[in-house]
Design a protein around this motif. Structure first.
Motif, PDB file in Angstrom:
ATOM      1  N   SER A 259       0.841  -1.188   0.000  1.00 26.21           N
ATOM      2  CA  SER A 259       0.000   0.000   0.000  1.00 26.21           C
ATOM      3  C   SER A 259       0.879   1.242   0.000  1.00 26.21           C
ATOM      4  O   SER A 259       2.039   1.205   0.429  1.00 26.21           O
ATOM      5  CB  SER A 259      -0.889   0.018   1.250  1.00 26.21           C
ATOM      6  N   VAL A 260       0.331   2.333  -0.493  1.00 29.70           N
ATOM      7  CA  VAL A 260       1.043   3.603  -0.427  1.00 29.70           C
ATOM      8  C   VAL A 260       1.279   3.948   1.038  1.00 29.70           C
ATOM      9  O   VAL A 260       0.365   3.876   1.862  1.00 29.70           O
ATOM     10  CB  VAL A 260       0.217   4.725  -1.098  1.00 29.70           C
ATOM     11  N   GLY A 261       2.528   4.251   1.362  1.00 33.43           N
ATOM     12  CA  GLY A 261       2.851   4.611   2.729  1.00 33.43           C
ATOM     13  C   GLY A 261       3.261   3.441   3.589  1.00 33.43           C
ATOM     14  O   GLY A 261       3.555   3.610   4.782  1.00 33.43           O
ATOM     15  N   ALA A 262       3.313   2.211   3.024  1.00 31.93           N
ATOM     16  CA  ALA A 262       3.702   1.041   3.813  1.00 31.93           C
ATOM     17  C   ALA A 262       5.207   1.028   4.041  1.00 31.93           C
ATOM     18  O   ALA A 262       5.977   1.654   3.303  1.00 31.93           O
ATOM     19  CB  ALA A 262       3.280  -0.238   3.095  1.00 31.93           C
ATOM     20  N   VAL A 263       5.635   0.325   5.075  1.00 30.00           N
ATOM     21  CA  VAL A 263       7.063   0.173   5.351  1.00 30.00           C
ATOM     22  C   VAL A 263       7.735  -0.498   4.147  1.00 30.00           C
ATOM     23  O   VAL A 263       7.234  -1.465   3.599  1.00 30.00           O
ATOM     24  CB  VAL A 263       7.287  -0.680   6.620  1.00 30.00           C
TER      25      VAL A 263
ATOM     26  N   GLY B 272       6.511  11.015   9.916  1.00 29.58           N
ATOM     27  CA  GLY B 272       5.571  11.200   8.815  1.00 29.58           C
ATOM     28  C   GLY B 272       4.803  12.497   8.883  1.00 29.58           C
ATOM     29  O   GLY B 272       4.468  13.083   7.847  1.00 29.58           O
TER      30      GLY B 272
ATOM     31  N   SER C 213      -0.378  13.724   5.011  1.00 26.56           N
ATOM     32  CA  SER C 213       0.871  13.250   5.617  1.00 26.56           C
ATOM     33  C   SER C 213       0.834  11.743   5.792  1.00 26.56           C
ATOM     34  O   SER C 213      -0.204  11.172   6.124  1.00 26.56           O
ATOM     35  CB  SER C 213       1.087  13.906   6.980  1.00 26.56           C
ATOM     36  N   PRO C 214       1.991  11.106   5.636  1.00 24.80           N
ATOM     37  CA  PRO C 214       2.063   9.671   5.915  1.00 24.80           C
ATOM     38  C   PRO C 214       2.293   9.429   7.411  1.00 24.80           C
ATOM     39  O   PRO C 214       2.468  10.360   8.186  1.00 24.80           O
ATOM     40  CB  PRO C 214       3.280   9.229   5.101  1.00 24.80           C
ATOM     41  N   SER C 215       2.307   8.176   7.793  1.00 17.91           N
ATOM     42  CA  SER C 215       2.621   7.773   9.166  1.00 17.91           C
ATOM     43  C   SER C 215       4.038   7.225   9.203  1.00 17.91           C
ATOM     44  O   SER C 215       4.706   7.098   8.186  1.00 17.91           O
ATOM     45  CB  SER C 215       1.639   6.692   9.632  1.00 17.91           C
ATOM     46  N   GLY C 216       4.504   6.885  10.412  1.00 19.34           N
ATOM     47  CA  GLY C 216       5.761   6.174  10.572  1.00 19.34           C
ATOM     48  C   GLY C 216       7.002   7.043  10.514  1.00 19.34           C
ATOM     49  O   GLY C 216       6.958   8.250  10.751  1.00 19.34           O
ATOM     50  N   THR C 217       8.114   6.398  10.191  1.00 20.13           N
ATOM     51  CA  THR C 217       9.419   7.060  10.085  1.00 20.13           C
ATOM     52  C   THR C 217       9.914   6.941   8.651  1.00 20.13           C
ATOM     53  O   THR C 217       9.845   5.866   8.054  1.00 20.13           O
ATOM     54  CB  THR C 217      10.452   6.398  11.014  1.00 20.13           C
TER      55      THR C 217
ATOM     56  N   ARG D  50      13.082   7.908   5.753  1.00 19.68           N
ATOM     57  CA  ARG D  50      14.482   8.277   5.552  1.00 19.68           C
ATOM     58  C   ARG D  50      14.620   8.976   4.194  1.00 19.68           C
ATOM     59  O   ARG D  50      14.096   8.486   3.181  1.00 19.68           O
ATOM     60  CB  ARG D  50      15.384   7.047   5.585  1.00 19.68           C
TER      61      ARG D  50
ATOM     62  N   ARG E 174      10.075   4.721   3.624  1.00 21.59           N
ATOM     63  CA  ARG E 174       9.550   4.463   4.987  1.00 21.59           C
ATOM     64  C   ARG E 174      10.345   3.299   5.597  1.00 21.59           C
ATOM     65  O   ARG E 174      10.420   2.210   5.013  1.00 21.59           O
ATOM     66  CB  ARG E 174       8.063   4.124   4.970  1.00 21.59           C
ATOM     67  N   ILE E 175      10.909   3.526   6.788  1.00 23.47           N
ATOM     68  CA  ILE E 175      11.750   2.509   7.427  1.00 23.47           C
ATOM     69  C   ILE E 175      11.140   1.932   8.702  1.00 23.47           C
ATOM     70  O   ILE E 175      11.638   0.950   9.243  1.00 23.47           O
ATOM     71  CB  ILE E 175      13.155   3.071   7.736  1.00 23.47           C
ATOM     72  N   SER E 176      10.066   2.541   9.204  1.00 28.22           N
ATOM     73  CA  SER E 176       9.414   1.943  10.389  1.00 28.22           C
ATOM     74  C   SER E 176       8.004   2.487  10.502  1.00 28.22           C
ATOM     75  O   SER E 176       7.645   3.461   9.847  1.00 28.22           O
ATOM     76  CB  SER E 176      10.201   2.219  11.674  1.00 28.22           C
TER      77      SER E 176
ATOM     78  N   PRO F   5      12.349   9.530  14.642  1.00 29.69           N
ATOM     79  CA  PRO F   5      11.078  10.237  14.797  1.00 29.69           C
ATOM     80  C   PRO F   5       9.975   9.410  14.152  1.00 29.69           C
ATOM     81  O   PRO F   5      10.139   8.920  13.025  1.00 29.69           O
ATOM     82  CB  PRO F   5      11.313  11.560  14.060  1.00 29.69           C
ATOM     83  N   PHE F   6       8.893   9.207  14.862  1.00 28.98           N
ATOM     84  CA  PHE F   6       7.843   8.293  14.382  1.00 28.98           C
ATOM     85  C   PHE F   6       6.484   8.936  14.570  1.00 28.98           C
ATOM     86  O   PHE F   6       6.195   9.537  15.616  1.00 28.98           O
ATOM     87  CB  PHE F   6       7.905   6.985  15.168  1.00 28.98           C
ATOM     88  N   THR F   7       5.660   8.813  13.547  1.00 25.53           N
ATOM     89  CA  THR F   7       4.280   9.285  13.655  1.00 25.53           C
ATOM     90  C   THR F   7       3.359   8.080  13.753  1.00 25.53           C
ATOM     91  O   THR F   7       3.256   7.284  12.806  1.00 25.53           O
ATOM     92  CB  THR F   7       3.874  10.133  12.428  1.00 25.53           C
TER      93      THR F   7
ATOM     94  N   GLU G 112      -0.132   0.589   8.053  1.00 24.47           N
ATOM     95  CA  GLU G 112       0.535  -0.510   8.750  1.00 24.47           C
ATOM     96  C   GLU G 112      -0.175  -0.778  10.081  1.00 24.47           C
ATOM     97  O   GLU G 112      -0.443   0.139  10.854  1.00 24.47           O
ATOM     98  CB  GLU G 112       2.001  -0.152   9.023  1.00 24.47           C
TER      99      GLU G 112
END
Lengths: 241, 66
Positions: free
Chosen positions: A169-173, A194, A210-214, A216, A239-241, B35-37, B44
């Motif tokens: 999905s868009v925005g997935a790790v 994100g 905006s996306p979620s997560g971390t 790079r 996206r790394i996490s 940094p994490f949202t 996910e």
């Protein structure tokens, strides 16, 4: 089975007067008696190798009797019920499809073969060997498996990996996205949350949220300066996490 | 799946309270602070789980949006 009953009362003949025809013991009377005796004897069981029929019975021996006395069905049931459950366990129910054993333990049994759902072993180590299970370092949830998967890497083919990427999905790790860092420029390899990024086009026109997560930064983001504002340009982010 | 080894400084991202910014460390990245949202709308599952855990107070109070 029949019992013998005397047909002729021979003693009564002694009281009869001489000349009375009934005083004479006839051959037919003797024959009849022997026939009756033979019939009765033939219907009785032999002492040796007795072959009993019907529903033979016998006195029920007391519990713990251990002699050549006949064990009746009542004796057998009493003996089973007398087994202490706390010591030997109890058989709650047992038939071809349902065996339930409660209490005690089963010992001195033959190892159940793998083909029958067992491990073919009586120790954990042998079971691991038979089932090709690798050994662990440590125990329980904190243990780690020393697994050598060399030679098995081909089972995860590039096609499988490509398919996993293609269905992400868009925005997935593990996915890339064209994002604008809204605050300023940033260097290659930096990470941002994100919420500080916006889905964007190449002209830094954002509008996809905006996306979620971390994420790079996989490129280089130059600071853009307007007359009264400063922001980062759009770039490629992973996206790394 | 990476495991979170620490999570700190949770802050609400928006007034609607659908996302929370925080700093995490993961076992796969060692001591690198990321940094994490965490968001309720994350594609996910682990992101949604972390968001709910934050809301449930597992990591302490969530600071208000500045």
């Amino acid at each position: 089975m029949s019992n013998y009953f005397k047909a002729t009362n021979f003693a009564s003949k002694d009281a009869l007067l001489s000349g009375d025809p009934n005083k004479i013991v006839k051959g037919t009377e003797i024959n009849d008696e022997f026939d009756e005796i033979q019939t009765a004897v033939n219907s009785k069981a032999n002492i040796n190798n007795a072959a009993l029929t019907g529903t033979p019975t016998a006195p029920t021996a007391v519990i713990a009797t251990n002699t050549t006395q006949i064990a009746t069905t009542a004796f057998v049931e009493n003996a089973i019920n007398a087994i202490p459950a706390a010591v030997n366990g109890s058989i709650a129910s047992q038939d071809a499809d349902n065996v339930s054993i409660t209490g005690g333990s089963i010992t001195d049994i033959t190892d159940l073969a793998i083909a029958d759902g067992g491990t073919g072993a009586s120790t954990a180590a042998d079971a691991r060997t038979n089932l090709d299970v690798p050994t662990t370092t440590g125990t329980g949830a904190s243990g780690t498996w020393d697994i050598d998967i060399s030679g098995q890497a081909a089972s995860v083919s590039t096609a499988v990996v490509n398919a996993a990427i293609a269905t992400s999905s868009v925005g997935a790790v593990g996915t890339f996205a064209m994002l604008q860092y809204v605050t300023a420029g940033t260097n290659t390899g930096s990470t941002r949350s994100g919420s500080t990024l916006r889905y964007s086009d190449v002209n830094s026109s954002s509008g996809g949220g905006s996306p979620s997560g971390t994420w790079r930064c996989m490129g280089y983001i130059k600071t853009q300066n307007l007359s009264d504002a400063q922001f980062g340009a759009a770039g490629l982010w992973l996206r790394i996490s | 799946m990476a495991k979170i080894t620490s999570l700190k400084t949770p802050v609400w991202v928006n007034d609607e309270q659908t996302a929370i910014d925080c700093v995490i460390t993961l076992d796969v990245f060692g001591d690198e602070e990321l940094p994490f949202t965490a968001a309720s709308y994350d594609v996910e599952e682990h992101g949604r789980v972390i968001f709910q855990e934050l809301v449930d107070g597992k990591y302490g109070l969530i600071a208000s949006k500045e």
